[in-house]
Structures are given as C-alpha cells and as structure tokens.
Design a protein around this motif. Sequence first.
Motif, PDB file in Angstrom:
ATOM      1  N   HIS A  48       0.821  -1.206   0.000  1.00 38.51           N
ATOM      2  CA  HIS A  48       0.000   0.000   0.000  1.00 38.51           C
ATOM      3  C   HIS A  48       0.860   1.264   0.000  1.00 38.51           C
ATOM      4  CE1 HIS A  48      -3.745  -2.179   0.689  1.00 38.51           C
ATOM      5  NE2 HIS A  48      -3.123  -2.885   1.605  1.00 38.51           N
ATOM      6  N   THR A  49       0.398   2.261  -0.715  1.00 39.36           N
ATOM      7  CA  THR A  49       1.019   3.581  -0.679  1.00 39.36           C
ATOM      8  C   THR A  49       0.428   4.363   0.491  1.00 39.36           C
ATOM      9  OG1 THR A  49       1.303   3.601  -3.076  1.00 39.36           O
ATOM     10  CG2 THR A  49       1.366   5.734  -1.953  1.00 39.36           C
ATOM     11  N   ILE A  50       1.275   5.026   1.254  1.00 41.96           N
ATOM     12  CA  ILE A  50       0.788   5.835   2.369  1.00 41.96           C
ATOM     13  C   ILE A  50       0.381   7.210   1.847  1.00 41.96           C
ATOM     14  CG2 ILE A  50       1.376   6.913   4.575  1.00 41.96           C
ATOM     15  CD1 ILE A  50       3.280   4.614   5.106  1.00 41.96           C
ATOM     16  N   LEU A  51      -0.880   7.544   2.041  1.00 46.58           N
ATOM     17  CA  LEU A  51      -1.427   8.810   1.571  1.00 46.58           C
ATOM     18  C   LEU A  51      -1.368   9.840   2.700  1.00 46.58           C
ATOM     19  CD1 LEU A  51      -4.549   7.216  -0.158  1.00 46.58           C
ATOM     20  CD2 LEU A  51      -2.403   7.895  -1.246  1.00 46.58           C
ATOM     21  N   PRO A  52      -1.097  11.116   2.393  1.00 39.94           N
ATOM     22  CA  PRO A  52      -0.902  12.111   3.457  1.00 39.94           C
ATOM     23  C   PRO A  52      -2.175  12.788   3.947  1.00 39.94           C
ATOM     24  CG  PRO A  52      -0.338  13.057   1.332  1.00 39.94           C
ATOM     25  CD  PRO A  52      -0.705  11.628   1.063  1.00 39.94           C
ATOM     26  N   SER A  53      -3.250  12.760   3.142  1.00 34.60           N
ATOM     27  CA  SER A  53      -4.442  13.549   3.476  1.00 34.60           C
ATOM     28  C   SER A  53      -5.668  12.664   3.627  1.00 34.60           C
ATOM     29  CB  SER A  53      -4.697  14.601   2.392  1.00 34.60           C
ATOM     30  OG  SER A  53      -5.983  15.173   2.529  1.00 34.60           O
ATOM     31  N   PHE A  54      -6.302  12.691   4.801  1.00 31.98           N
ATOM     32  CA  PHE A  54      -7.514  11.913   5.011  1.00 31.98           C
ATOM     33  C   PHE A  54      -8.673  12.431   4.151  1.00 31.98           C
ATOM     34  CE2 PHE A  54     -11.553  11.247   7.299  1.00 31.98           C
ATOM     35  CZ  PHE A  54     -11.601   9.858   7.248  1.00 31.98           C
ATOM     36  N   PRO A  55      -8.955  13.730   4.129  1.00 24.61           N
ATOM     37  CA  PRO A  55     -10.076  14.204   3.298  1.00 24.61           C
ATOM     38  C   PRO A  55      -9.915  13.826   1.829  1.00 24.61           C
ATOM     39  CG  PRO A  55      -9.385  15.930   4.816  1.00 24.61           C
ATOM     40  CD  PRO A  55      -8.356  14.848   4.901  1.00 24.61           C
ATOM     41  N   GLU A  56      -8.706  13.950   1.294  1.00 21.64           N
ATOM     42  CA  GLU A  56      -8.492  13.623  -0.114  1.00 21.64           C
ATOM     43  C   GLU A  56      -8.635  12.127  -0.357  1.00 21.64           C
ATOM     44  OE1 GLU A  56      -4.797  15.251  -1.464  1.00 21.64           O
ATOM     45  OE2 GLU A  56      -5.325  17.306  -0.890  1.00 21.64           O
ATOM     46  N   ALA A  57      -8.112  11.306   0.555  1.00 24.80           N
ATOM     47  CA  ALA A  57      -8.231   9.854   0.411  1.00 24.80           C
ATOM     48  C   ALA A  57      -9.686   9.421   0.501  1.00 24.80           C
ATOM     49  CB  ALA A  57      -7.397   9.153   1.477  1.00 24.80           C
ATOM     50  N   LEU A  58     -10.431  10.036   1.411  1.00 22.60           N
ATOM     51  CA  LEU A  58     -11.853   9.722   1.577  1.00 22.60           C
ATOM     52  C   LEU A  58     -12.623  10.027   0.291  1.00 22.60           C
ATOM     53  CD1 LEU A  58     -14.226   8.983   3.527  1.00 22.60           C
ATOM     54  CD2 LEU A  58     -14.314  11.416   4.119  1.00 22.60           C
ATOM     55  N   LYS A  59     -12.340  11.168  -0.288  1.00 21.29           N
ATOM     56  CA  LYS A  59     -13.044  11.583  -1.506  1.00 21.29           C
ATOM     57  C   LYS A  59     -12.686  10.688  -2.688  1.00 21.29           C
ATOM     58  CE  LYS A  59     -13.814  15.641  -4.454  1.00 21.29           C
ATOM     59  NZ  LYS A  59     -13.479  17.088  -4.661  1.00 21.29           N
ATOM     60  N   ALA A  60     -11.401  10.322  -2.801  1.00 26.23           N
ATOM     61  CA  ALA A  60     -10.942   9.559  -3.958  1.00 26.23           C
ATOM     62  C   ALA A  60     -11.301   8.079  -3.869  1.00 26.23           C
ATOM     63  CB  ALA A  60      -9.427   9.722  -4.105  1.00 26.23           C
ATOM     64  N   LEU A  61     -11.255   7.497  -2.668  1.00 21.06           N
ATOM     65  CA  LEU A  61     -11.383   6.047  -2.520  1.00 21.06           C
ATOM     66  C   LEU A  61     -12.796   5.588  -2.174  1.00 21.06           C
ATOM     67  CD1 LEU A  61      -8.032   5.456  -0.603  1.00 21.06           C
ATOM     68  CD2 LEU A  61      -8.496   5.009  -3.018  1.00 21.06           C
ATOM     69  N   LYS A  62     -13.601   6.485  -1.610  1.00 17.42           N
ATOM     70  CA  LYS A  62     -14.995   6.168  -1.262  1.00 17.42           C
ATOM     71  C   LYS A  62     -15.118   4.842  -0.476  1.00 17.42           C
ATOM     72  CE  LYS A  62     -17.025   8.744  -5.124  1.00 17.42           C
ATOM     73  NZ  LYS A  62     -15.774   9.488  -5.380  1.00 17.42           N
ATOM     74  N   PRO A  63     -14.464   4.770   0.678  1.00 14.97           N
ATOM     75  CA  PRO A  63     -14.510   3.537   1.486  1.00 14.97           C
ATOM     76  C   PRO A  63     -15.877   3.319   2.126  1.00 14.97           C
ATOM     77  CG  PRO A  63     -13.438   5.273   2.709  1.00 14.97           C
ATOM     78  CD  PRO A  63     -13.672   5.823   1.325  1.00 14.97           C
TER      79      PRO A  63
END
Length: 351
Positions: A48-63
């Motif tokens: 896994h790549t470690i992402l720096p931003s929770f809001p951006e990861a939430l928006k992009a990945l839609k978990p």
Amino acid sequence: MTPIRTLVAGLGNMGMSHALAYHKNPGFEIVGLVNRSKVHLPDGLEKHTILPSFPEALKALKPELCSINTYSDSHADFAVMAMEAGSHVFVEKPLATTVADAERVVACAKANGRKVIVGYILRHHPSWVKLISLARDLGGPYVFRMNLNQQSVGKTWSTHKALMNTTPPIVDCGVHYVDVMCQITDAKPVSVRGMGLRLSDEIAPDMYNYGHLQVTFDDGSVGWYEAGWGPMISETAFFVKDVMSPNGCVSIVMDPNAKSDDIDTHTKTSTIRLHRAKTTADGQGFAEPDQMLQMAGEPGHQDLCDLEQAFVLKAIREDIDLSRHMNDAVQSLRICLAADESVRTGKMVDL
C-alpha cells in the motif's frame, strides 16, 4: 460476502495493529492507508502507498469503513466527515476531546444511519468480560480501585508527549477503566474530582503527565483511577484493578515481573482472584477460600485488535444497534473530561 472496503487513518501503534487486523480478516479489504509521514509497513501492508491527506483519500477512494486512529483532536471531525461521505466508522478512544464533539459524532451517526464503534478494546477481552460479570454477581454498591501507570522512555515517551499535546493520561487511558466501572455498576455518575501534576519540563506548561480522579455514582458506588506517563513514573503498584462490594471483591493479580511499558501487560490479566466476604458460623474465618481463576490462552495485543475488528465487521453486517455503545462512550468521556476540568480549576464537578 463482498469484503468491506476500508480506509485506515493513522499508523501509530494502534492504527498499525488495526490495519494488520483488517489485512488478516477476509471480511475487509484495505483500499488505502493514511499517515502524515512515511512509516515502515510490516509484511502484508507493504504493497500500500501511504497517503498524506484523510479528506483527499476519503473523496478519492470512497470507502465503506473508515478506521480513525489519528490523534484525539481530529477524531470527531474525521468521523463526521466519513459518515457524511457514506462510510461507517471505527474510531480509537477517546471518541473526541470535548463532550460536545462526542455528542456531534453520535448525532451524525443517527442522522446518517451509520455505525460508530469506539475503540474500547477491553470490551472484547474474555478475561475483562469475566471480571465485570463476577463483580456484578457480587452486587453493589462498589468501590473501584484502578490505575495504569507507564514508566516510559525513548520512543514510548515520545509517543506519550505527542499524545499530551491534546490529551492528559487520565482522559486518554481513563476512558477505558471508567467504562469498566460504568458497566459494573450501571448507575449514573454524580460527581467527579481530579488532581494532577506536571512532572516534566518536556511537556506544555498547562499539561500534566500524572493524574488521579475520583467519581461517585447515584447507587453509592465510588471509584478512583490513576494514570501517569514518563521516565520518572514508579514501577511500584503500577497496575491495580480491584473491585470491592459488601459481599466480597474481585481483583486482577498481576505477574510480579511485568513491566509497565509492555503493551501486553495492559491487557493480559494473568489471574483473577475472587474473594467472598461470608464468614463461618463462629465468625472466625471465611466460609469458602478465595478462588484463583487462571485465565489460560490470554489474547495478546494484536489478538485483541483482531477480536475488536471482528466485532466491527459483525456490527456492520448484522446491523447491530450501537446506541448503548455510543452513549457509554460519551458517558465515560464526560467523566474523564470532568476530572480534567477539576484538575485545572481545583473544584469538584457535579455531573
């Protein structure tokens, strides 16, 4: 069933353990890891790549599930953000740093039909479940005596100092053990008094790394909890878990060679001692000897994280009503934050 797509935010000690639990459980699929800095990833997570931003990861990945294991001051905002984006939430304790924020999280969960599971890991420990059951069988009112002091140095002391940027020890750890008190007595808390002391120049002038709280309940029960972190903290009697009632007492007997900075020490109970107060007819002895319950096959820290995340999966798939779970999390936080208020004002707080 299709695995639940999971985003893990925060890769400290607890976050990494929860990430490993998701990795091992086929009911979950990790879609992303979030951390402000790059950290070493153990086997199974290294892809896994470690992402720096929770809001951006939430928006992009839609978990479908967000596991929030960041510092306490971000818990409420991240939880609400996740639920409003359509995700269920697991959030490490404490639920928030204010009662208002904790209540905001609960209100958001109800409004959006989302699950919120708070990281009260002892609720999933067979031995702690047994301790609570034995204490309730004795009947109240109760005296609760509990502490968890940690003589920390190096990396662990650095972690403790980072935690104390937002949260004192009697809140961060206290919510666990106040929650145990509340589960046993089932009574309403009435008042809280706290005291604390800053024992290190390495923490902020308005923070303290030793604290002690006292809480009273409306059934007459009373309890205290003590927590201290740092290189100056004593290893003597650092782990006390004891419940007394008119009918006897139940206690955790700790291995005398245990170290306060060993994370497995915080959860492994070793032995539960049950003492009944009933005496012989002549009053010169006890009617029955103490029971020493050896808790074989104790789960370690990672095992407990695995059990906790198995409950998260069950809660989501079986649509378990978590209203009491969330309300209990708010109540234990309310008590510990009242203790912090008492430390800072020098006055008792009525609940």
